[in-house]
Design a protein around this motif. Structure first.
Motif, PDB file in Angstrom:
ATOM      1  N   ASP A  20       5.866  15.911   0.126  1.00 38.38           N
ATOM      2  CA  ASP A  20       7.187  15.913   0.759  1.00 38.38           C
ATOM      3  C   ASP A  20       7.667  14.492   1.003  1.00 38.38           C
ATOM      4  O   ASP A  20       8.854  14.194   0.875  1.00 38.38           O
ATOM      5  N   SER A  21       6.746  13.601   1.361  1.00 46.04           N
ATOM      6  CA  SER A  21       7.110  12.202   1.595  1.00 46.04           C
ATOM      7  C   SER A  21       5.885  11.323   1.437  1.00 46.04           C
ATOM      8  O   SER A  21       4.743  11.784   1.550  1.00 46.04           O
ATOM      9  N   LEU A  22       6.145  10.059   1.140  1.00 46.54           N
ATOM     10  CA  LEU A  22       5.105   9.038   1.024  1.00 46.54           C
ATOM     11  C   LEU A  22       5.469   7.865   1.921  1.00 46.54           C
ATOM     12  O   LEU A  22       6.646   7.629   2.214  1.00 46.54           O
ATOM     13  N   LEU A  23       4.474   7.115   2.331  1.00 51.98           N
ATOM     14  CA  LEU A  23       4.685   5.907   3.120  1.00 51.98           C
ATOM     15  C   LEU A  23       4.304   4.701   2.270  1.00 51.98           C
ATOM     16  O   LEU A  23       3.207   4.652   1.704  1.00 51.98           O
ATOM     17  N   ILE A  24       5.230   3.757   2.174  1.00 52.08           N
ATOM     18  CA  ILE A  24       4.981   2.525   1.420  1.00 52.08           C
ATOM     19  C   ILE A  24       5.018   1.351   2.403  1.00 52.08           C
ATOM     20  O   ILE A  24       6.055   1.072   3.014  1.00 52.08           O
ATOM     21  N   ASP A  25       3.868   0.705   2.589  1.00 55.67           N
ATOM     22  CA  ASP A  25       3.752  -0.443   3.498  1.00 55.67           C
ATOM     23  C   ASP A  25       3.855  -1.729   2.685  1.00 55.67           C
ATOM     24  O   ASP A  25       3.128  -1.902   1.699  1.00 55.67           O
ATOM     25  N   ILE A  26       4.726  -2.628   3.117  1.00 55.90           N
ATOM     26  CA  ILE A  26       4.898  -3.911   2.430  1.00 55.90           C
ATOM     27  C   ILE A  26       4.748  -5.016   3.462  1.00 55.90           C
ATOM     28  O   ILE A  26       5.390  -4.998   4.519  1.00 55.90           O
ATOM     29  N   LYS A  27       3.901  -6.005   3.117  1.00 59.38           N
ATOM     30  CA  LYS A  27       3.581  -7.054   4.084  1.00 59.38           C
ATOM     31  C   LYS A  27       3.482  -8.396   3.371  1.00 59.38           C
ATOM     32  O   LYS A  27       2.888  -8.502   2.306  1.00 59.38           O
ATOM     33  N   LYS A  28       4.082  -9.408   3.967  1.00 58.33           N
ATOM     34  CA  LYS A  28       3.874 -10.785   3.536  1.00 58.33           C
ATOM     35  C   LYS A  28       4.297 -11.717   4.664  1.00 58.33           C
ATOM     36  O   LYS A  28       5.415 -11.614   5.185  1.00 58.33           O
ATOM     37  N   THR A  43       0.853  -1.187   0.000  1.00 57.08           N
ATOM     38  CA  THR A  43       0.000   0.000   0.000  1.00 57.08           C
ATOM     39  C   THR A  43       0.887   1.235   0.000  1.00 57.08           C
ATOM     40  O   THR A  43       1.989   1.232   0.557  1.00 57.08           O
ATOM     41  N   VAL A  44       0.393   2.293  -0.665  1.00 55.27           N
ATOM     42  CA  VAL A  44       1.107   3.568  -0.733  1.00 55.27           C
ATOM     43  C   VAL A  44       0.199   4.627  -0.127  1.00 55.27           C
ATOM     44  O   VAL A  44      -0.985   4.728  -0.472  1.00 55.27           O
ATOM     45  N   ARG A  45       0.773   5.431   0.796  1.00 54.47           N
ATOM     46  CA  ARG A  45      -0.031   6.427   1.510  1.00 54.47           C
ATOM     47  C   ARG A  45       0.614   7.801   1.438  1.00 54.47           C
ATOM     48  O   ARG A  45       1.826   7.940   1.547  1.00 54.47           O
TER      49      ARG A  45
END
Length: 534
Positions: free
Chosen positions: A309-317, A278-280
């Motif tokens: 200014d910045s993005l949050l990238i959540d990676i899950k597995k 997900t990208v936030r």
């Protein structure tokens, strides 16, 4: 004619012949080509010395020698923390010098195997597998351990594989990641067999590695590994088979990096299948998708350009879950746009026609696609959108000696960014059935079912596949003429594909069998091949 004149004539002829022969041009021969390797005359201390306590070894040869690829060829067992200084590395000499930097262990037999590193100065003849052995104790250890190396899922076995023994008393699963082995040998550039020599009686664990860093430590991101699960007691006459594989490590992702306005790369280890990304932007979710980057351990993460200014990238597995804070570049001229490519005009009877796209396709509108034969009759078809590979397959029934035209109007393909294709057209032809061959395999010696039977080309690309739950007679029809390799996989978890092993869980890769000869399938031939599995 008088006797004198006859005598004078004969002498004249002999003199002329002699002068003619003398006048012939001669060549100085350099002698036969030297094909003999250098010979060791003596060494100080002597080879196979006991109570060894020196820091320098001198080895004299009968001719000038050089060292070639010594760092790759020289195997020191047990390994030393500091690589010895060895000369001559430049100008040829008749004496090789080895300067030891380590403090030697007590009551230990050391072996220096130079492989093919020692060559003569003139012709480059190697002194193959020269070994210098010594013991810091009162005797030379003389036990051996032998076996074979094979690759888990490729016909050709890797070269320069380290085969190692670890002391069972101190061995843990994590040992191969952090500690050097007690004994080591290497298969060098051509061997698929190994022999560990000068071993001490005891109990050990046997491990092999294709070690890219050559540091004798397992780096699963780049190294292959093979192992025997249980400990081994030496002496033994048992022969061991080691199967080398790339370990299926648990998934982990690393920091994404921006490549274009709408594409980022996400490096990873392990298997990314099923990963959730997900990208936030603060609390707002940004629509995204991802695909594989071919032949690289990275994902292509796609989402529209965002000014932030910045993005949050959540990676899950599975057990992995991590959030990366990234900063989009303010100025990024490059943007990936949709383009489509399809290869070839000749169509065989066992392959689907495929197109590749530069961006992921989110929707296929089949009403804007037509497939016509040479009589302009529409052919029914299905499409298969493989998003992770950015590839679309067209599936339809193909007749011999037929022409097909695939027409794609604008809007047939809509990519993730809502961009549409331009008008596309592909003209394809099929040949005669007699242009192809048929192959029947009669399998025997199968250990268990189910099995996957694959026909490969000589680059080991899969051309055709059959899945068998109990059949031993399998037919492959209308094969393009070429030489085929046969690979058989024991599909023990019944998921329809080959699965590699996982070292940490001591899981071996699924067993494979290669038929030892390539099968030459020719046009208009029917071939029956008996395959006896080991």
């Amino acid at each position: 004619m008088t006797k004198f004149r006859i005598y004078f004539t004969v002498c004249f002829i002999i003199c002329c012949a002699t002068l003619t022969n003398c006048a012939k041009r001669g060549f100085i021969s350099g002698g036969p080509l030297d094909t003999l390797p250098p010979v060791v005359l003596k060494s100080n201390p002597k080879n196979y010395s006991t109570h060894f306590d020196k820091q320098e070894i001198l080895i004299d040869f009968d001719e000038f020698i050089k060292l070639k690829n010594v760092n790759q060829n020289l195997i020191i067992s047990p390994p030393m923390e500091n690589t010895p200084d060895i000369s001559p590395m430049g100008n040829a000499k008749k004496t090789m010098t080895v300067k030891i930097k380590d403090t030697l262990k007590e009551n230990t037999t050391y072996s220096f195997n130079f492989g093919d590193a020692i060559i003569d100065n003139n012709e480059g003849n190697p002194l193959k597998q020269f070994k210098y052995v010594f013991s810091t104790g009162s005797y030379i250890d003389s036990l051996t351990l032998s076996g074979t190396i094979k690759s888990a899922h490729q016909l050709k076995t890797d070269n320069f594989v380290n085969v190692m023994l670890y002391d069972a008393k101190t061995f843990q699963d994590s040992t191969v990641y952090r500690d050097k082995p007690l004994y080591i040998t290497n298969t060098l550039d051509s061997l698929t067999t190994f022999t560990l020599e000068n071993l001490k009686e005891g109990t050990y664990y046997l491990i092999a590695m294709k070690d890219k860093n050559n540091d004798y430590k397992f780096s699963p991101q780049q190294d292959k590994i093979a192992f025997i699960k249980d400990s081994i007691t030496i002496p033994t006459e048992q022969q061991f088979e080691l199967v080398l594989f790339k370990s299926d490590e648990k998934f982990e992702a690393n920091r994404p990096s921006q490549i274009s306005e709408n594409k980022w790369y996400v490096p990873y280890i392990g298997n990314p299948e099923g990963a959730e990304i997900t990208v936030r932007n603060n609390d707002s979710l940004i629509r995204n998708t991802y695909s594989y980057l071919q032949q690289k351990d990275s994902l292509q993460l796609w989402f529209p350009r965002i000014t932030a200014d910045s993005l949050l990238i959540d990676i899950k597995k599975d057990d992995f879950e991590k959030t990366f804070s990234v900063r989009p570049r303010a100025k990024m001229k490059l943007v990936d746009t949709l383009s489509v490519s399809g290869k070839g005009s000749s169509l065989d009877f066992i392959s689907d026609f495929s197109i590749s796209t530069t961006t992921p396709i989110s929707k296929i509108q089949s009403e804007f696609i037509r497939i016509l034969n040479k009589d302009s009759v529409e052919i029914s078809f299905e499409t298969e959108n493989i998003v992770l590979e950015q590839k679309i397959n067209f599936k339809f029934k193909k007749e011999e000696e037929e022409s097909y035209q695939i027409q794609m109007l604008p809007g047939a393909l809509i990519d993730f960014f809502d961009k549409q294709n331009d008008t596309l057209q592909y003209n394809l032809k099929t040949g005669n059935y007699t242009d192809y061959g048929n192959l029947t395999l009669n399998l025997s010696g199968i250990k268990r079912f189910p099995i996957i039977v694959e026909l490969l080309d000589e680059q080991e690309k899969v051309i055709s596949t059959r899945y068998s739950e109990n059949q031993t007679k399998l037919e492959f029809t209308l094969l393009p003429p070429r030489k085929y390799l046969i690979r058989i996989i024991y599909d023990d978890n019944e998921n329809g594909k080959w699965d590699t092993g996982y070292y940490w869980d001591k899981r071996q890769p699924e067993e494979t069998f290669y038929f030892p000869e390539a099968i030459d399938v020719r046009a208009n031939w029917d071939i029956t091949q008996e395959v006896q599995l080991e």
